[in-house]
Design a protein around this motif. Structure first.
Motif, PDB file in Angstrom:
ATOM      1  N   UNK A   1      70.609 -30.378 -80.882  1.00  0.00           N
ATOM      2  CA  UNK A   1      72.019 -30.002 -81.010  1.00  0.00           C
ATOM      3  C   UNK A   1      72.204 -28.670 -81.736  1.00  0.00           C
ATOM      4  N   UNK A   2      71.157 -28.194 -82.411  1.00  0.00           N
ATOM      5  CA  UNK A   2      71.247 -26.927 -83.139  1.00  0.00           C
ATOM      6  C   UNK A   2      70.739 -25.734 -82.331  1.00  0.00           C
ATOM      7  N   UNK A   3      70.288 -25.995 -81.107  1.00  0.00           N
ATOM      8  CA  UNK A   3      69.826 -24.895 -80.256  1.00  0.00           C
ATOM      9  C   UNK A   3      71.018 -24.045 -79.826  1.00  0.00           C
ATOM     10  N   UNK A   4      70.765 -22.772 -79.601  1.00  0.00           N
ATOM     11  CA  UNK A   4      71.781 -21.883 -79.075  1.00  0.00           C
ATOM     12  C   UNK A   4      71.769 -22.016 -77.557  1.00  0.00           C
ATOM     13  N   UNK A   5      72.944 -22.133 -76.983  1.00  0.00           N
ATOM     14  CA  UNK A   5      73.074 -22.271 -75.539  1.00  0.00           C
ATOM     15  C   UNK A   5      73.669 -20.976 -74.992  1.00  0.00           C
ATOM     16  N   UNK A   6      72.959 -20.383 -74.050  1.00  0.00           N
ATOM     17  CA  UNK A   6      73.410 -19.144 -73.428  1.00  0.00           C
ATOM     18  C   UNK A   6      73.578 -19.373 -71.934  1.00  0.00           C
ATOM     19  N   UNK A   7      74.442 -18.578 -71.328  1.00  0.00           N
ATOM     20  CA  UNK A   7      74.580 -18.599 -69.886  1.00  0.00           C
ATOM     21  C   UNK A   7      74.245 -17.191 -69.390  1.00  0.00           C
ATOM     22  N   UNK A   8      72.938 -16.921 -69.303  1.00  0.00           N
ATOM     23  CA  UNK A   8      72.441 -15.605 -68.913  1.00  0.00           C
ATOM     24  C   UNK A   8      72.575 -15.390 -67.413  1.00  0.00           C
ATOM     25  N   UNK A   9      72.531 -16.500 -66.679  1.00  0.00           N
ATOM     26  CA  UNK A   9      72.762 -16.511 -65.239  1.00  0.00           C
ATOM     27  C   UNK A   9      73.930 -17.470 -65.025  1.00  0.00           C
ATOM     28  N   UNK A  10      74.974 -17.043 -64.318  1.00  0.00           N
ATOM     29  CA  UNK A  10      76.132 -17.918 -64.130  1.00  0.00           C
ATOM     30  C   UNK A  10      75.731 -19.309 -63.638  1.00  0.00           C
ATOM     31  N   UNK A  11      76.229 -20.328 -64.354  1.00  0.00           N
ATOM     32  CA  UNK A  11      75.963 -21.710 -63.986  1.00  0.00           C
ATOM     33  C   UNK A  11      74.651 -22.280 -64.488  1.00  0.00           C
ATOM     34  N   UNK A  12      73.817 -21.470 -65.160  1.00  0.00           N
ATOM     35  CA  UNK A  12      72.525 -21.942 -65.663  1.00  0.00           C
ATOM     36  C   UNK A  12      72.500 -21.858 -67.189  1.00  0.00           C
ATOM     37  N   UNK A  13      72.260 -22.979 -67.836  1.00  0.00           N
ATOM     38  CA  UNK A  13      72.179 -23.005 -69.296  1.00  0.00           C
ATOM     39  C   UNK A  13      70.761 -22.683 -69.739  1.00  0.00           C
TER      40      UNK A  13
END
Length: 119
Positions: free
Chosen positions: A97-109
């Motif tokens: 739960x402490x990981x950073x979540x990025x959307x570097x490619x649309x629709x892909x976490x």
């Protein structure tokens, strides 16, 4: 550790990661104090600034960021006796739960985090 998969070095829980050891980047345009307050910004910068050649990817990553007050950050790579306890502590206290979540490619976490090593 998966020696056959180019984007997976290890798995913690059920999350696979690529490992990247890097010195604190000069090109980030902020000091380490800023980066530690804004790790999401540094992580995003690290992904966006990676080589666009064959090693480029947006897979989950655990960054080990090295910083030495003398500016000789690269020397910290050989301090295995100091790095091991940091990594062991991270794995022991891992919380997805402490990981950073990025959307570097649309629709892909993409999930990422930083282990800091400073001297």
């Amino acid at each position: 550790m998966n020696g056959l998969h180019k984007l997976i070095d290890f798995t913690i829980g059920n999350i696979s990661f690529d490992h990247k050891t890097t010195v604190f980047p000069k090109g980030f345009n902020h000091d380490i104090a800023y980066a530690k307050i804004h790790p999401h910004e540094l992580i995003t910068w690290l992904y966006q600034s990676q080589s666009k050649e064959g090693r480029y990817h947006t897979a989950n990553r655990l960054f080990l960021v090295l910083h030495h007050s003398s500016g000789e950050h690269w020397k910290l790579r050989r301090e295995l006796n100091l790095l091991k306890p940091l990594i062991d502590d991270y794995v022991r206290n891992f919380n997805p739960d402490k990981l950073f979540c990025l959307e570097l490619i649309p629709g892909k976490k993409t999930y990422a985090d930083i282990i800091w090593f400073e001297q």
